[in-house]
Design a protein around this motif. Structure first.
Motif, PDB file in Angstrom:
ATOM      1  N   PHE A  89      -5.266  44.982 107.052  1.00  0.00           N
ATOM      2  CA  PHE A  89      -6.005  45.568 108.349  1.00  0.00           C
ATOM      3  C   PHE A  89      -6.232  46.938 108.149  1.00  0.00           C
ATOM      4  O   PHE A  89      -7.110  47.669 108.514  1.00  0.00           O
ATOM      5  N   ILE A  90      -5.161  47.767 107.474  1.00  0.00           N
ATOM      6  CA  ILE A  90      -5.355  49.165 107.427  1.00  0.00           C
ATOM      7  C   ILE A  90      -6.673  49.718 106.583  1.00  0.00           C
ATOM      8  O   ILE A  90      -7.387  50.370 107.082  1.00  0.00           O
ATOM      9  N   GLN A  91      -6.738  48.833 105.490  1.00  0.00           N
ATOM     10  CA  GLN A  91      -7.881  49.239 104.573  1.00  0.00           C
ATOM     11  C   GLN A  91      -9.227  48.958 105.511  1.00  0.00           C
ATOM     12  O   GLN A  91     -10.161  49.690 105.293  1.00  0.00           O
ATOM     13  N   TYR A  92      -9.138  47.754 106.297  1.00  0.00           N
ATOM     14  CA  TYR A  92     -10.205  47.157 106.760  1.00  0.00           C
ATOM     15  C   TYR A  92     -10.616  48.388 107.819  1.00  0.00           C
ATOM     16  O   TYR A  92     -11.842  48.558 108.010  1.00  0.00           O
ATOM     17  N   GLN A  93      -9.600  48.647 108.472  1.00  0.00           N
ATOM     18  CA  GLN A  93     -10.011  49.691 109.601  1.00  0.00           C
ATOM     19  C   GLN A  93     -10.435  50.973 109.264  1.00  0.00           C
ATOM     20  O   GLN A  93     -11.385  51.368 109.700  1.00  0.00           O
TER      21      GLN A  93
END
Length: 769
Positions: A89-93
């Motif tokens: 999620f963090i990399q996606y965000q």
């Protein structure tokens, strides 16, 4: 000279002056109207196409710069090389935030899509997808077959469908910038799409076709990217009927005639150098003929009206103009006849008054610029980058020569604020505080005993001198002066300052040595504490430094030539630098000081340029050890050239090809994002750690324009855009675009557009209403 005789001649001459040009112009217009109207319209169409091309290319360039920033971002580097899943999620965000930042007002982007074929995932506005399960997987994958790593392509909008717009009408086609990824590798495993809706093209080209006009844009595959009729978008050029075959569009620009439905048309086209798109404007010849007839009739009516008006005005103003002439004759002869009524001489008098006011304002501006030039000269003097002859010329130019000619000796005072801790000031206030200290010194130290103090290297530095005191009393006077400065700063600003005092000197060429002595003296605060006055004589027992006349200026020019990969100039400057170093009669050990200084400064320059030593120098003994073994000046010079400088020039030559484009892109991006801020090439050079002259040369080579010309042109484009699309006042626009005042902006605008900003706004708003 009789009144009736002169007035009659003036009236007859005025009639002739009015009638002859009007008749000639009217008759010529009548004969040439039919023949010239087509040419004029075609020229107008070419200008319109050029403006359309400029508007579209500006948007496409902005999109390309934005996409380059995205694909080169750290977030893209982290995400693209990994098998991204819904749990990351963090990399996606992080990547999603970079994608959203790309979609701003200036890019007109509707969507940004990232596809990783190797890791089998896709990301766009509507979310994250497993790529092989995406509905239009095959169509998007086929985009990898494009020949270039970066291409503009007309694609079907359905390929990039968005669940967020499932119930919203969308344009059937999308203009996509397709960039193969990763950008830094020859092995491409994915793509980035920057999508602009074809429906956005009318706002991008910023032009409304006339009733009888057809405007279209063709891509490099001869497909229609834009058309008056949106239903034609996506079709090929031949389907329009106006383009019998694409051979008529050969060349950069041109015109041709064609027939559609038994009606004749003239077409004007322009081919873009950026992406090979073709901009076409087609208008019926019948409409041009109608315009010619209208012009003929209007010309006849206008000639008659102008003759009547001009002859009336000529007769009236001939009589009016004679009155001030008669008064002037009487005043010249002493027969003064005054009139309460204003005349042309009153206007002239008012003009002289305005001229005097402008002169006063210009003198104030000139004085301010003179102060800036003076401060720059003093800073260079402290840096030691000026020749002695140049110093004397500048001293005379700024009125210092008569003051200092009897000074003996001189001394440099270096004033520095100790700390802002435990005060109500912040670090951001340091420049303002130094300016305040500078003003206090100007008030406290008599002008006849000092040059202007300057803020330099986080200090306020000044040169003082006396011609009426021996050395001992001169030093006593300086101590009293520095104590007064400390007390004034403490009482007014509630700050403690320390002051470094150089050794007395008699040659202004050694000012930079004295400045360094003042700075060196200030370093002793580390054990003496704050609020001290330190004389350099006390820290080294009064022994002056040995001045070896190290050629700092020549060294700086040599480093600039190396960075510019100018082999011939670098060789010449190295020879000149060695000549200066070896002109002194010193022991071999003393020669090591300037030679090692040159080597050390060169290594520092190499490190600051981002070059690793192992790129230039193979393993073995250290460079300092190699240098120590060289016994002759010629061998030392050849060693510097063959061992360091020449290999470094070859490396810079290899880097320039790719570096120039990167530097130019960075500068263009800053201009496009911060055009309403006080941008200068010097400021950008400081931020990017480049020499300003080098940066300017790179930008001019890449763009064909100087930095200031490009910035001015872009600001001018934004000014016209705001005049048409916003309600900002002319004053607000001029202030936002960094003009000193609105009058300068108005003059510049009139010079380029031949009309004022207000007239431009009114004209273009009428065109679009």
């Amino acid at each position: 000279m009789g009144k009736s005789n002169f007035l009659t001649k003036m009236t007859v001459f005025s009639f002739v002056l009015c009638i002859v040009p009007v008749m000639i112009i009217g008759f010529s217009s009548y004969l040439n109207a039919s023949r010239e109207i087509k040419k004029q319209v075609n020229q107008s169409q070419h200008q319109i196409l050029s403006q359309m091309s400029s508007n579209v290319e500006q948007t496409l360039q902005t999109v390309k710069h934005a996409m380059n920033q995205l694909v080169d971002s750290s977030a893209m580097s982290r995400v693209f090389g990994s098998a991204l899943t819904e749990q990351d999620f963090i990399q996606y965000q992080d990547l999603r935030k970079e994608m959203l930042n790309t979609q701003n007002f200036y890019t007109n982007l509707e969507d940004v899509v990232i596809v990783n074929l190797e890791q089998n995932w896709m990301m766009k506005n509507s979310g994250f997808y497993q790529f092989d399960k995406y509905l239009h997987y095959s169509q998007i994958s086929n985009q990898m077959l494009l020949l270039n790593n970066s291409s503009w392509v007309l694609n079907n909008t359905l390929w990039f469908y968005s669940e967020m717009k499932a119930n919203v009408d969308v344009c059937p086609y999308t203009i996509s910038l397709v960039q193969k990824l990763p950008s830094y590798s020859s092995y491409k495993t994915g793509m980035a799409f920057a999508n602009i809706s074809s429906c956005a093209m009318p706002s991008i080209i910023n032009y409304t076709p006339r009733q009888s006009e057809t405007v279209m844009i063709l891509d490099d595959q001869d497909r229609i990217v834009y058309h008056n009729d949106p239903g034609m978008i996506g079709q090929y050029a031949r389907s329009t009927g106006f383009i019998p075959n694409t051979m008529v569009l050969q060349g950069k620009s041109g015109q041709y005639q064609t027939e559609v439905d038994k009606k004749d048309y003239t077409a004007t086209y322009l081919r873009s150098d950026m992406n090979n798109w073709v901009y076409v404007s087609i208008i019926s010849i019948d409409s041009l003929t109608k315009e010619a007839v209208k012009i003929r009739n209007i010309t006849i009516a206008t000639v008659i009206a102008l003759l009547a008006v001009f002859m009336t005005l000529a007769w009236f103003f001939s009589r009016r103009m004679y009155t001030p002439i008669q008064k002037l004759v009487r005043q010249t002869t002493g027969n003064i006849v005054m009139s309460a009524k204003d005349n042309e001489f009153d206007i002239i008098s008012n003009s002289f008054q305005d001229l005097f006011t402008s002169k006063t304002r210009l003198e104030q501006e000139s004085f301010r610029y003179l102060q800036q030039a003076r401060d720059f000269f003093l800073i260079r003097l402290f840096q030691g980058t000026m020749r002695k002859q140049d110093i004397l010329e500048k001293m005379e130019q700024f009125g210092y020569l008569s003051k200092i000619k009897d000074w003996n000796p001189y001394s440099v005072l270096v004033v520095q604020i100790d700390t802002l801790d435990e005060t109500h000031y912040r670090k951001e206030d340091i420049d303002l505080l130094l300016f305040a200290v500078q003003n206090m010194i100007e008030e406290l130290v008599p002008e006849e005993y000092r040059l202007a103090p300057v803020v330099f290297d986080s200090t306020v530095s000044l040169i003082v001198g006396r011609s009426d005191l021996p050395v001992e009393e001169f030093n006593t006077w300086i101590y009293g002066l520095t104590e007064s400065i400390q007390q004034m700063v403490l009482s007014i600003l509630k700050l403690t300052v320390s002051i470094g005092i150089s050794l007395p000197f008699t040659d202004l060429k050694n000012t930079h040595v004295a400045f360094r002595e003042g700075l060196e003296a200030l370093k002793h605060r580390i054990h003496l504490g704050v609020g001290v006055i330190i004389h350099y004589a006390h820290m080294n027992r009064g022994l002056p430094q040995q001045n070896l006349d190290y050629p700092w200026l020549t060294e700086s020019e040599l480093f600039d030539a190396i960075r510019l990969a100018d082999e011939e100039k670098a060789r010449h400057l190295l020879q000149r630098l060695m000549t200066v170093i070896f002109k002194h009669e010193m022991t071999p050990q003393e020669y090591q000081v300037p030679i090692n200084k040159l080597l050390n400064n060169t290594l520092v320059m190499i490190q600051e340029s981002g070059v690793r030593l192992n790129q230039l120098i193979e393993g073995g003994e250290s460079l300092y050890e190699e240098l120590q073994k060289l016994p002759l000046a010629k061998e030392i010079e050849d060693w510097f050239w063959s061992r360091i400088i020449h290999p470094l020039i070859l490396l810079f030559q290899e880097r320039q090809i790719s570096q120039y484009q990167n530097i130019s892109d960075i500068i263009l991006d800053r201009i496009h994002r911060e055009y309403d801020k006080p941008l200068t090439i010097e400021g950008l050079a400081a931020e990017l750690h480049y020499n300003a002259n080098y940066l300017s040369s790179v930008f001019r080579n890449q763009t064909g324009q100087t930095f200031s010309d490009y910035l001015s042109a872009f600001r001018f484009t934004m000014a016209k855009k705001w005049l048409i699309e916003t309600d900002m006042t002319v004053k607000e626009i001029s202030e936002r675009l960094q003009y000193q005042n609105s009058q300068n902006f108005i003059r510049s605008f009139r010079k380029q557009e031949e009309m004022t900003p207000g007239q431009y706004r009114e004209l273009h708003r009428k065109m679009y209403t």
